[in-house]
Design a protein around this motif. Structure first.
Motif, PDB file in Angstrom:
ATOM      1  N   THR B  86       0.862  -1.179   0.000  1.00 19.12           N
ATOM      2  CA  THR B  86       0.000   0.000   0.000  1.00 19.12           C
ATOM      3  C   THR B  86       0.899   1.229   0.000  1.00 19.12           C
ATOM      4  O   THR B  86       1.605   1.481   0.985  1.00 19.12           O
ATOM      5  CB  THR B  86      -0.913   0.014   1.244  1.00 19.12           C
ATOM      6  N   HIS B  87       0.872   1.972  -1.104  1.00 22.39           N
ATOM      7  CA  HIS B  87       1.865   3.031  -1.296  1.00 22.39           C
ATOM      8  C   HIS B  87       1.825   4.089  -0.199  1.00 22.39           C
ATOM      9  O   HIS B  87       2.858   4.530   0.294  1.00 22.39           O
ATOM     10  CB  HIS B  87       1.667   3.686  -2.671  1.00 22.39           C
ATOM     11  N   ASP B  88       0.629   4.533   0.195  1.00 22.71           N
ATOM     12  CA  ASP B  88       0.585   5.626   1.175  1.00 22.71           C
ATOM     13  C   ASP B  88       0.723   5.132   2.622  1.00 22.71           C
ATOM     14  O   ASP B  88       0.521   5.892   3.561  1.00 22.71           O
ATOM     15  CB  ASP B  88      -0.653   6.499   0.983  1.00 22.71           C
ATOM     16  N   GLN B  89       1.068   3.853   2.777  1.00 24.25           N
ATOM     17  CA  GLN B  89       1.393   3.344   4.113  1.00 24.25           C
ATOM     18  C   GLN B  89       2.896   3.068   4.223  1.00 24.25           C
ATOM     19  O   GLN B  89       3.424   2.879   5.315  1.00 24.25           O
ATOM     20  CB  GLN B  89       0.644   2.040   4.382  1.00 24.25           C
ATOM     21  N   CYS B  90       3.545   3.031   3.068  1.00 24.64           N
ATOM     22  CA  CYS B  90       4.978   2.695   3.031  1.00 24.64           C
ATOM     23  C   CYS B  90       5.802   3.929   3.415  1.00 24.64           C
ATOM     24  O   CYS B  90       5.590   5.015   2.890  1.00 24.64           O
ATOM     25  CB  CYS B  90       5.344   2.217   1.622  1.00 24.64           C
ATOM     26  N   ILE B  91       6.762   3.737   4.345  1.00 25.78           N
ATOM     27  CA  ILE B  91       7.615   4.864   4.761  1.00 25.78           C
ATOM     28  C   ILE B  91       8.959   4.838   4.029  1.00 25.78           C
ATOM     29  O   ILE B  91       9.777   5.729   4.219  1.00 25.78           O
ATOM     30  CB  ILE B  91       7.849   4.877   6.290  1.00 25.78           C
ATOM     31  N   GLY B  92       9.197   3.789   3.267  1.00 26.74           N
ATOM     32  CA  GLY B  92      10.459   3.695   2.520  1.00 26.74           C
ATOM     33  C   GLY B  92      11.639   3.322   3.388  1.00 26.74           C
ATOM     34  O   GLY B  92      12.762   3.766   3.127  1.00 26.74           O
ATOM     35  N   CYS B  93      11.414   2.457   4.401  1.00 18.30           N
ATOM     36  CA  CYS B  93      12.522   2.039   5.274  1.00 18.30           C
ATOM     37  C   CYS B  93      13.405   1.004   4.591  1.00 18.30           C
ATOM     38  O   CYS B  93      14.528   0.792   5.019  1.00 18.30           O
ATOM     39  CB  CYS B  93      11.992   1.502   6.599  1.00 18.30           C
ATOM     40  N   LYS B  94      12.880   0.338   3.608  1.00 13.92           N
ATOM     41  CA  LYS B  94      13.601  -0.622   2.765  1.00 13.92           C
ATOM     42  C   LYS B  94      13.916  -1.944   3.457  1.00 13.92           C
ATOM     43  O   LYS B  94      14.707  -2.747   2.935  1.00 13.92           O
ATOM     44  CB  LYS B  94      14.875   0.010   2.190  1.00 13.92           C
ATOM     45  N   ALA B  95      13.311  -2.176   4.632  1.00 10.22           N
ATOM     46  CA  ALA B  95      13.537  -3.458   5.312  1.00 10.22           C
ATOM     47  C   ALA B  95      13.022  -4.608   4.454  1.00 10.22           C
ATOM     48  O   ALA B  95      13.630  -5.676   4.395  1.00 10.22           O
ATOM     49  CB  ALA B  95      12.848  -3.463   6.671  1.00 10.22           C
ATOM     50  N   CYS B  96      11.895  -4.384   3.758  1.00 10.29           N
ATOM     51  CA  CYS B  96      11.318  -5.447   2.928  1.00 10.29           C
ATOM     52  C   CYS B  96      12.235  -5.804   1.767  1.00 10.29           C
ATOM     53  O   CYS B  96      12.301  -6.959   1.345  1.00 10.29           O
ATOM     54  CB  CYS B  96       9.940  -5.040   2.422  1.00 10.29           C
ATOM     55  N   ILE B  97      12.943  -4.799   1.243  1.00  9.35           N
ATOM     56  CA  ILE B  97      13.868  -5.067   0.126  1.00  9.35           C
ATOM     57  C   ILE B  97      14.986  -5.976   0.618  1.00  9.35           C
ATOM     58  O   ILE B  97      15.375  -6.934  -0.051  1.00  9.35           O
ATOM     59  CB  ILE B  97      14.444  -3.747  -0.434  1.00  9.35           C
ATOM     60  N   ALA B  98      15.492  -5.667   1.826  1.00  8.74           N
ATOM     61  CA  ALA B  98      16.570  -6.484   2.388  1.00  8.74           C
ATOM     62  C   ALA B  98      16.064  -7.869   2.766  1.00  8.74           C
ATOM     63  O   ALA B  98      16.834  -8.829   2.769  1.00  8.74           O
ATOM     64  CB  ALA B  98      17.171  -5.798   3.604  1.00  8.74           C
ATOM     65  N   ALA B  99      14.761  -7.982   3.075  1.00  9.20           N
ATOM     66  CA  ALA B  99      14.222  -9.259   3.538  1.00  9.20           C
ATOM     67  C   ALA B  99      13.894 -10.205   2.390  1.00  9.20           C
ATOM     68  O   ALA B  99      13.710 -11.402   2.609  1.00  9.20           O
ATOM     69  CB  ALA B  99      12.963  -9.013   4.368  1.00  9.20           C
ATOM     70  N   CYS B 100      13.806  -9.691   1.170  1.00  9.84           N
ATOM     71  CA  CYS B 100      13.376 -10.520   0.036  1.00  9.84           C
ATOM     72  C   CYS B 100      14.557 -11.326  -0.513  1.00  9.84           C
ATOM     73  O   CYS B 100      15.542 -10.749  -0.980  1.00  9.84           O
ATOM     74  CB  CYS B 100      12.797  -9.634  -1.064  1.00  9.84           C
ATOM     75  N   PRO B 101      14.473 -12.661  -0.484  1.00 13.82           N
ATOM     76  CA  PRO B 101      15.601 -13.455  -0.991  1.00 13.82           C
ATOM     77  C   PRO B 101      15.763 -13.352  -2.508  1.00 13.82           C
ATOM     78  O   PRO B 101      16.783 -13.755  -3.045  1.00 13.82           O
ATOM     79  CB  PRO B 101      15.253 -14.882  -0.588  1.00 13.82           C
ATOM     80  N   TYR B 102      14.739 -12.821  -3.178  1.00 18.59           N
ATOM     81  CA  TYR B 102      14.765 -12.774  -4.647  1.00 18.59           C
ATOM     82  C   TYR B 102      15.125 -11.388  -5.182  1.00 18.59           C
ATOM     83  O   TYR B 102      15.137 -11.195  -6.397  1.00 18.59           O
ATOM     84  CB  TYR B 102      13.397 -13.206  -5.191  1.00 18.59           C
ATOM     85  N   ASP B 103      15.359 -10.440  -4.308  1.00 19.84           N
ATOM     86  CA  ASP B 103      15.673  -9.057  -4.722  1.00 19.84           C
ATOM     87  C   ASP B 103      14.625  -8.534  -5.699  1.00 19.84           C
ATOM     88  O   ASP B 103      14.950  -7.873  -6.698  1.00 19.84           O
ATOM     89  CB  ASP B 103      17.066  -8.972  -5.365  1.00 19.84           C
ATOM     90  N   ALA B 104      13.362  -8.847  -5.412  1.00 21.42           N
ATOM     91  CA  ALA B 104      12.294  -8.542  -6.368  1.00 21.42           C
ATOM     92  C   ALA B 104      11.707  -7.145  -6.161  1.00 21.42           C
ATOM     93  O   ALA B 104      10.854  -6.728  -6.936  1.00 21.42           O
ATOM     94  CB  ALA B 104      11.187  -9.581  -6.260  1.00 21.42           C
ATOM     95  N   ARG B 105      12.131  -6.467  -5.108  1.00 20.46           N
ATOM     96  CA  ARG B 105      11.553  -5.144  -4.807  1.00 20.46           C
ATOM     97  C   ARG B 105      12.537  -4.032  -5.116  1.00 20.46           C
ATOM     98  O   ARG B 105      13.746  -4.256  -5.135  1.00 20.46           O
ATOM     99  CB  ARG B 105      11.166  -5.076  -3.326  1.00 20.46           C
ATOM    100  N   PHE B 106      12.004  -2.848  -5.271  1.00 25.55           N
ATOM    101  CA  PHE B 106      12.859  -1.679  -5.501  1.00 25.55           C
ATOM    102  C   PHE B 106      12.137  -0.437  -4.997  1.00 25.55           C
ATOM    103  O   PHE B 106      10.921  -0.474  -4.747  1.00 25.55           O
ATOM    104  CB  PHE B 106      13.188  -1.528  -7.001  1.00 25.55           C
ATOM    105  N   VAL B 107      12.902   0.637  -4.839  1.00 22.42           N
ATOM    106  CA  VAL B 107      12.292   1.902  -4.416  1.00 22.42           C
ATOM    107  C   VAL B 107      11.843   2.657  -5.666  1.00 22.42           C
ATOM    108  O   VAL B 107      12.655   3.012  -6.521  1.00 22.42           O
ATOM    109  CB  VAL B 107      13.285   2.766  -3.601  1.00 22.42           C
ATOM    110  N   HIS B 108      10.560   2.880  -5.763  1.00 18.81           N
ATOM    111  CA  HIS B 108       9.987   3.647  -6.886  1.00 18.81           C
ATOM    112  C   HIS B 108      10.503   5.095  -6.798  1.00 18.81           C
ATOM    113  O   HIS B 108      10.737   5.601  -5.695  1.00 18.81           O
ATOM    114  CB  HIS B 108       8.463   3.617  -6.770  1.00 18.81           C
ATOM    115  N   PRO B 109      10.718   5.751  -7.933  1.00 21.00           N
ATOM    116  CA  PRO B 109      11.192   7.146  -7.864  1.00 21.00           C
ATOM    117  C   PRO B 109      10.315   8.049  -7.001  1.00 21.00           C
ATOM    118  O   PRO B 109      10.782   9.065  -6.486  1.00 21.00           O
ATOM    119  CB  PRO B 109      11.143   7.598  -9.330  1.00 21.00           C
ATOM    120  N   ASP B 110       9.047   7.688  -6.789  1.00 22.69           N
ATOM    121  CA  ASP B 110       8.187   8.489  -5.912  1.00 22.69           C
ATOM    122  C   ASP B 110       8.410   8.211  -4.430  1.00 22.69           C
ATOM    123  O   ASP B 110       7.745   8.814  -3.577  1.00 22.69           O
ATOM    124  CB  ASP B 110       6.716   8.252  -6.260  1.00 22.69           C
ATOM    125  N   GLY B 111       9.298   7.251  -4.112  1.00 24.06           N
ATOM    126  CA  GLY B 111       9.673   7.038  -2.712  1.00 24.06           C
ATOM    127  C   GLY B 111       9.184   5.749  -2.088  1.00 24.06           C
ATOM    128  O   GLY B 111       9.819   5.239  -1.179  1.00 24.06           O
TER     129      GLY B 111
END
Lengths: 348, 178
Positions: B86-111
């Motif tokens: 949920t975009h407007d709930q995400c604070i952009g801490c990036k913990a989920c990116i580090a937690a994903c074994p597949y590196d499937a996530r990224f930070v969208h240019p909007d944050g």
């Protein structure tokens, strides 16, 4: 032979993950340092006799420094967020499985615990402020005149400090997709590293605050105005050996935990062995062995041992080295951890 | 209760990247970013070598580590086991990116953090995900694992297959037929 070619090229993810820059290591370092200050000042508060009016530096400077350093750490954490306007979302929910959610709520407990601790000895810490605002003396007398309240504040600082110190390690340890972080030992490692850096910081400040002539050389040069301000304000110079002894105990335990952390990874899967190789003889080896083990632990341990035996004078060197080592430990673990990843070892 | 999954036949995939282009177009993925991508894995020693071409993305895991580490609940499991942010709930801490074994996530240019959604906006209208719908070799299949009559269930029951990094314990929902 195994060769992987990908068309993915997401920024900060490819070719190697680098989502966290300097902000997170600095936050983890300052968080650990504050945790250490809370625990040390909490223990000192508990050990203080009811009539005691000449407290050690742990109770005067410690909590005030803790408040300032925690605020700096939270600023670093805030700077790291990529969707900053939504930071308030942290406090609209509690996610029981998320260490970061636990941490954000623990941080809310840190301020009142440290604040109460600071108020107890604020007149001794900043006499000029107490002179200007006499109510601070009244508050201090109110707190110190009630042993149960002192006990409560001391216990609260200890418990919240332990929670904060462990949390800074668990924060990484819970992200098991980065094999280097896949260890529950990171919690106690960061806790004891925080304790050692806090003891070193207080010891360093104590030395700087000694009257001129007793101060180590270069203190004025290194710390300038701060050294001049703190001159002669040391509440109890006898705290020096106690802090050095405590620091050596923390450093020894920290060294032991690092050993267990390495053994745990080396005895685990190929993925974990490769991850820890980054520290042992990979691209981070020089910084790990020289910066963390050599400068950060072994050298100050040796120097403080000699200081305690009165073989050499107390100097600022061990304190500065321990602080450098603590910061380097956070940097190297955050950076090398991001470099570590699962390897596809089990495809048919 | 449905459990969506994707099955990709690596014997048919030629790595044409139509799926990548379809995803970028359908989901307006910013330039320079990918929600899905092609991986070529070469194994063995000549002359005994094997090449596997795979279309990869978020694995919409049964035990998603990205969801359990999210401090705000922005990363969550939607209907059908689809993992969404949920975009407007995400604070952009990036913990989920580090937690994903597949590196499937990224930070969208909007944050906010972004990733594959299995095109849930299409699936809920009865359509297939964009990548599946455009595949020229029909190597991609999407369906409900809880429905024994679905394409994905039948393929997984009849063909040898594997998932990526199963030892991570995340229980991925993208399978590769071999």
């Amino acid at each position: 032979m195994l060769e992987l070619t990908t068309t993915r090229h997401n920024p900060e993810i490819d070719p190697g993950m680098h989502i966290w820059g300097w902000e997170i290591p600095v936050y983890l370092f300052l968080g650990g340092l504050v945790a250490g200050l809370m625990i040390i000042s909490g223990v000192r508060l508990l050990l203080m006799r009811p009539t005691e009016r000449h407290p050690m530096i742990c109770c005067t400077v410690g909590p005030l420094l803790g408040l300032a350093l925690l605020s700096l750490g939270m600023l670093a954490l805030f700077l790291d967020l990529s969707h900053k306007m939504f930071v308030w979302r942290l406090y609209t929910t509690f996610q029981i499985t998320s260490p970061m959610s636990w941490g954000s709520w623990i941080l809310l407990l840190v301020y009142p615990a440290l604040g109460a601790n600071a108020l107890a000895h604020l007149p001794e810490a900043i006499p000029a402020l107490a002179k200007r605002f006499p109510v601070l003396v009244t508050i201090s007398d109110f707190i110190l005149g009630r042993p149960r309240l002192v006990l409560g504040i001391g216990l609260a600082n200890m418990l919240v400090g332990i929670g904060l110190g462990i949390y800074t390690g668990i924060l990484l340890g819970a992200l098991t997709a980065r094999p280097l972080w896949g260890s529950s030992l990171l919690g106690p490692l960061f806790l004891f590293s925080g304790l050692s850096t806090a003891a070193a910081l207080l010891h360093g400040i104590l030395l700087v605050a000694l009257p001129k002539g007793e101060r180590p050389a270069f203190a004025d040069f290194l710390l300038g105005t701060l050294a001049k301000w703190s001159q002669g304000r040391a509440p109890d110079p006898s705290a020096g050996p106690v802090l050095a002894k405590a620091d050596n105990s923390f450093l020894t335990i920290e060294l032991g935990i690092i050993g267990l952390f390495l053994i745990g990874h080396l005895g685990s899967t190929e993925t974990h062995r490769r991850a820890v190789d980054l520290l042992l003889h990979g691209p981070y080896a020089a910084v790990f062995w020289v910066g963390v083990i050599g400068i950060g632990i072994v050298t100050p341990l040796t120097l403080q041992f000699l200081e305690m035996r009165n073989r050499i004078r107390h100097t600022l060197v061990p304190s500065v080295f321990v602080l450098i080592g603590g910061l380097t430990l956070r940097f190297i673990l955050v950076y090398a951890g991001q470099d570590s990843h699962w390897i596809q070892a089990s495809l048919p | 209760m449905s459990r969506y999954a994707m099955v990709i036949d690596t014997r048919l995939c030629v790595g044409c990247m139509d799926c990548v282009v379809a995803c970028k177009t359908e989901n307006r993925v910013p330039e320079g970013y990918n929600r899905d991508w092609i991986t070529e894995e070469l194994r063995g020693v000549y002359p005994d070598v094997r090449l596997e071409i795979r279309s990869e993305r978020c694995n919409h895991c049964d035990r998603p580590p990205c969801v359990s580490c999210c401090p705000t609940g922005a990363s969550h499991v939607h209907r059908g086991g689809v993992v969404l942010v949920t975009h407007d709930q995400c604070i952009g801490c990036k913990a989920c990116i580090a937690a994903c074994p597949y590196d499937a996530r990224f930070v969208h240019p909007d944050g906010y953090v972004d990733k594959c959604t299995f095109c849930i906006h299409r699936v809920e209208k009865g359509l297939k995900p964009a990548c599946v719908s455009v595949c020229p070799t029909h190597c991609m299949h999407f369906g409900d694992l809880d429905d024994p009559q679905s394409d994905v269930s039948k393929l997984l029951a009849s063909r040898p297959h594997h998932a990526l990094i199963p030892e991570s314990g995340a229980r991925p929902h993208v399978f590769y037929l071999t």
